[in-house]
Design an enzyme around this catalytic site. Structure first.
Site, short mmCIF file in Angstrom:
data_model
loop_
_atom_site.label_atom_id
_atom_site.label_comp_id
_atom_site.label_asym_id
_atom_site.label_seq_id
_atom_site.Cartn_x
_atom_site.Cartn_y
_atom_site.Cartn_z
CB CYS A 365 -0.87 0.31 1.28
SG CYS A 365 -2.03 1.63 1.09
CB CYS A 368 -0.23 2.46 4.01
SG CYS A 368 -1.75 2.23 4.07
CG ASP A 369 3.24 1.06 4.78
OD1 ASP A 369 3.23 1.11 4.91
OD2 ASP A 369 3.10 -0.09 3.59
#
Length: 556
Positions: A365, A368-369
Site C-alpha cells: 500500500c 499507507c507506507d
C-alpha cells in the site's frame, strides 16, 4: 515531644496494630507450609539484608507455616541453587520456580505477602478467563520482571506473574528483579522504567496490566492491549452477525449496536485484518501517525463496548431464511441479518524474502507506507491501474520509483500511461522479481528478464507489490450470494446482496482499499440493516409481487 508529633505517632501505632491483626488472621489460617530460602550477605552492616530479614521473621512469628532458612554465599545451599549475589529469596523451591533478586521492602512488601498467601493456600484467585489462557501455553516461559520498591504499580504486575507461575509451574518460571539492588541487570536489559516484563529474553510488556491482559501477553509473547472474553455458549442469538473483524466489520458493529441492535462479530484470523500488520498508518483522519496494531486496538476496544466479538472462529456455513443460521467451527449463531465484511487480500509474489521482509521494506500500500520512503529508491511490481497509480503517488511525494512488469506492455488506462511518461518513471518490461533480499530490511531484489533469459540485481530500499487483490468471497459464493464479473460481491447502493437479509461491506465489495472507506461502508451497511429490520425491503417486494396486493394498490 510536641502534641502533634505524639498524635501522629499514636495514629501510626494504631494503624500498625490493625495491619498486624489483619495479617494475623490471614496467616494463621494458612493450611500449607511455605519454605523460604533467604540468601543474605554475611556483612553485619548490610542494611538491606537486615531489613528484609526483619520483614520475613515478622511474618514467620505470625504463622508457624512459614519455614524460614537463611544462607550465605559460598555455603552448600548457595552452590546448590547457584546464588552468587545477595539478597535473594527463593520461594517453595520443591513446588515452584520463583526467585526474588532483591528484598521485600517498600511497595514490594505487598507482593511478598500475596506470594506467601497464594502459595500457602495453594490458590491464586485467578479468573476463569486467565486460566483458559494459561492452559493454552504449551512451551516454557521464563519471566524476568523488573520492579522497584518505590513503584506503586509494580506489585500489580508482580502478582500477575506470580499467579501465572503458581498455576503453571510446569512451564512458567519467574525472577523478580529489584532494579535498585541489581542495577547491573537493569543496565544490561536497558531498563529505564518499571515495571518491565521480559519472557525468554524478549520484552513483552511495559507498565502494569490487568490480569487477563498479562496472561494473554505471556501466551502471545508480545504486549496485548485488548482482552476479549471467551464464550462457552453453544448457541448465540443476535439481530445481526458480522462476518469479519476488520475496519468495516468493527465499524458495522458499533453503528448497529448504537442503533439498538444486538450485534456480534466473528473473525477467523487476526482482528483488524490487513491493518493489524501495517507498521504505520498516516492517513487516517484525526490521527497523524499510528501503528496499525494500535489503531486496530482502538477500534476493537470501542466495538467491545457495544458488541460481542468472537475471535479465532471460522464461519463454515450460512443458511438463509427468516432466521439465518450461521455455523462456525465452535457454535451456532441465529440472526435476523448478516453482514459479510470478509475483506480482500493483497495478491503476493510468493518469492523468497517477501514474507520475512513484509513490513520491513515490502509493502502492499503506497498510500499507507509511501511517505516512509521519501528520498529512497523503491521498485513497484505490477502493470495495471493500481501499480501505475501507486508509482505516480510515490513519485509525487519524492520517492525514486522504478516500475517492473512481467509483460511487454502495461495494462493501465491511457491517461495513467501518459502521466507515467510525463513523470519520466522508468519501466522494466518483461521483468519479474524472483527474490527479495536483506538482513533486517530490504536491500536488493533479483530481477529476471523473460525475453533475454538473463538475471540481475537492483539495490532498493523497498518493494511495493501491486499485482491485484483476492476478494474473500468463498463463503459468499457458498451461501449463494451473487459475485460480480470483477470477482467482488455484487450489491446495490445500500449494501444489499441478492439474498434477503444478507449484506456486504468493505473491501469485499471492491473499490478503493482504504481503512477509512472500509469503515464508512461498514457504518452504511449497519444503518441499512437497522432501517430494513424496521421495514424489511424483502417483505415489501414480496407484497408487490402478490397480484392481490398490486390490485389493492391500483385501486388506491
Amino acid at each position: 515531644m510536641p502534641e502533634d508529633k505524639v498524635e501522629q505517632q499514636r495514629t501510626q501505632e494504631v494503624m500498625k496494630e490493625k495491619t498486624d491483626a489483619e495479617l494475623g488472621k490471614l496467616f494463621r489460617a494458612i493450611p500449607s507450609e511455605v519454605r523460604l530460602l533467604f540468601f543474605s550477605s554475611s556483612d553485619r552492616d548490610d542494611s538491606i539484608s537486615r531489613s528484609a530479614r526483619e520483614v520475613i521473621r515478622g511474618v514467620q512469628r505470625i504463622s508457624s507455616k512459614i519455614i524460614f532458612e537463611e544462607h550465605h554465599p559460598g555455603d552448600a545451599v548457595s552452590r546448590q541453587w547457584d546464588v552468587n549475589h545477595t539478597p535473594v529469596l527463593i520461594f517453595e523451591p520443591e513446588r515452584y520456580r520463583v526467585r526474588w533478586l532483591g528484598a521485600p521492602l517498600g511497595e514490594e512488601t505487598r507482593t511478598f505477602v500475596q506470594a506467601l498467601v497464594m502459595m500457602g493456600y495453594r490458590k491464586t484467585g485467578v479468573s476463569e478467563d486467565s486460566l483458559k489462557i494459561l492452559r493454552r501455553i504449551d512451551s516454557p516461559r521464563h519471566i524476568r520482571l523488573f520492579v522497584s520498591p518505590t513503584c506503586p504499580y509494580c506489585p500489580q504486575q508482580a502478582v500477575n506473574a506470580l499467579k501465572a507461575t503458581i498455576e503453571r509451574p510446569d512451564v512458567i518460571s519467574l525472577e523478580i528483579i529489584d532494579v535498585q539492588i541489581r542495577s547491573d541487570l537493569a543496565e544490561q536489559y536497558e531498563v529505564q522504567g518499571v515495571p518491565q516484563t521480559y519472557a525468554n529474553e524478549k520484552l513483552i510488556a511495559e507498565g502494569a496490566q490487568a490480569e487477563e491482559l498479562f496472561m494473554l501477553t505471556l501466551e502471545k509473547m508480545e504486549q496485548q492491549t485488548v482482552f476479549i472474553p471467551e464464550s462457552d455458549a453453544r448457541e448465540v442469538e443476535a439481530d445481526v452477525v458480522i462476518v469479519g473483524g476488520g475496519p468495516a466489520g468493527l465499524a458495522a458493529a458499533i453503528y448497529a449496536a448504537r442503533s439498538g441492535l444486538q450485534a456480534v462479530v466473528i473473525e477467523k484470523g487476526i482482528l483488524g485484518g490487513q491493518v493489524a500488520t501495517t507498521p504505520i498508518v498516516e492517513n487516517y483522519p484525526g490521527i497523524t501517525q499510528v501503528g496499525g496494531k494500535a489503531l486496530v486496538d482502538i477500534m476493537a476496544s470501542h466495538a467491545l463496548q457495544y458488541a460481542k466479538i468472537f475471535p479465532g472462529e471460522e464461519v463454515t456455513d450460512i443458511m438463509p431464511g427468516e432466521t439465518i443460521e450461521i455455523r462456525t467451527n465452535r457454535r451456532l449463531f441465529r440472526a435476523k441479518t448478516v453482514i459479510l465484511a470478509t475483506g480482500a487480500q493483497y495478491r503476493h509474489l510468493d518469492v523468497p524474502g517477501e514474507a520475512r521482509l513484509s513490513g520491513h521494506g515490502v509493502s502492499y500500500c503506497s498510500t499507507c507506507d509511501g511517505p516512509l520512503f521519501k528520498g529512497k529508491k523503491v521498485i513497484i511490481v505490477g502493470g495495471g491501474d493500481s501499480a501505475v497509480t501507486e508509482a505516480l503517488n510515490l513519485h509525487h511525494i519524492g520517492v525514486d520509483v522504478t516500475l517492473a512488469h512481467r509483460r511487454d506492455a502495461l495494462r493501465a488506462q491511457e491517461y495513467l500511461l501518459r502521466s507515467l511518461a510525463d513523470s519520466s518513471i522508468p519501466v522494466l518490461y518483461n521483468t519479474e522479481v524472483k527474490e527479495i533480499r536483506g538482513k533486517e530490511q530490504v536491500q536488493e531484489v533479483t530481477l529476471f528478464n523473460s525475453r533475454t533469459g538473463g538475471s540481475d540485481t537492483m539495490a532498493v530500499n523497498g518493494v511495493f507489490v501491486a499485482v491485484g487483490y483476492e476478494p474473500s468471497v468463498d463463503l459468499a459464493r457458498k451461501t449463494g450470494v451473487e459475485i460480480g464479473e470483477d470477482g467482488y460481491i455484487k450489491q446495490d447502493s445500500r449494501h444489499r446482496t441478492n439474498i434477503a437479509g444478507i449484506y456486504s461491506a468493505g473491501d469485499v465489495e471492491g473499490g478503493y482499499k482504504q481503512i477509512v472507506i472500509a469503515a464508512a461502508k461498514g457504518a452504511e451497511a449497519a444503518l441499512t440493516v437497522f432501517e430494513d429490520l424496521i421495514n424489511p425491503y424483502w417483505k415489501r417486494e414480496e407484497k408487490m409481487r402478490d397480484p392481490e396486493a398490486r390490485k389493492s394498490k391500483d385501486k388506491a
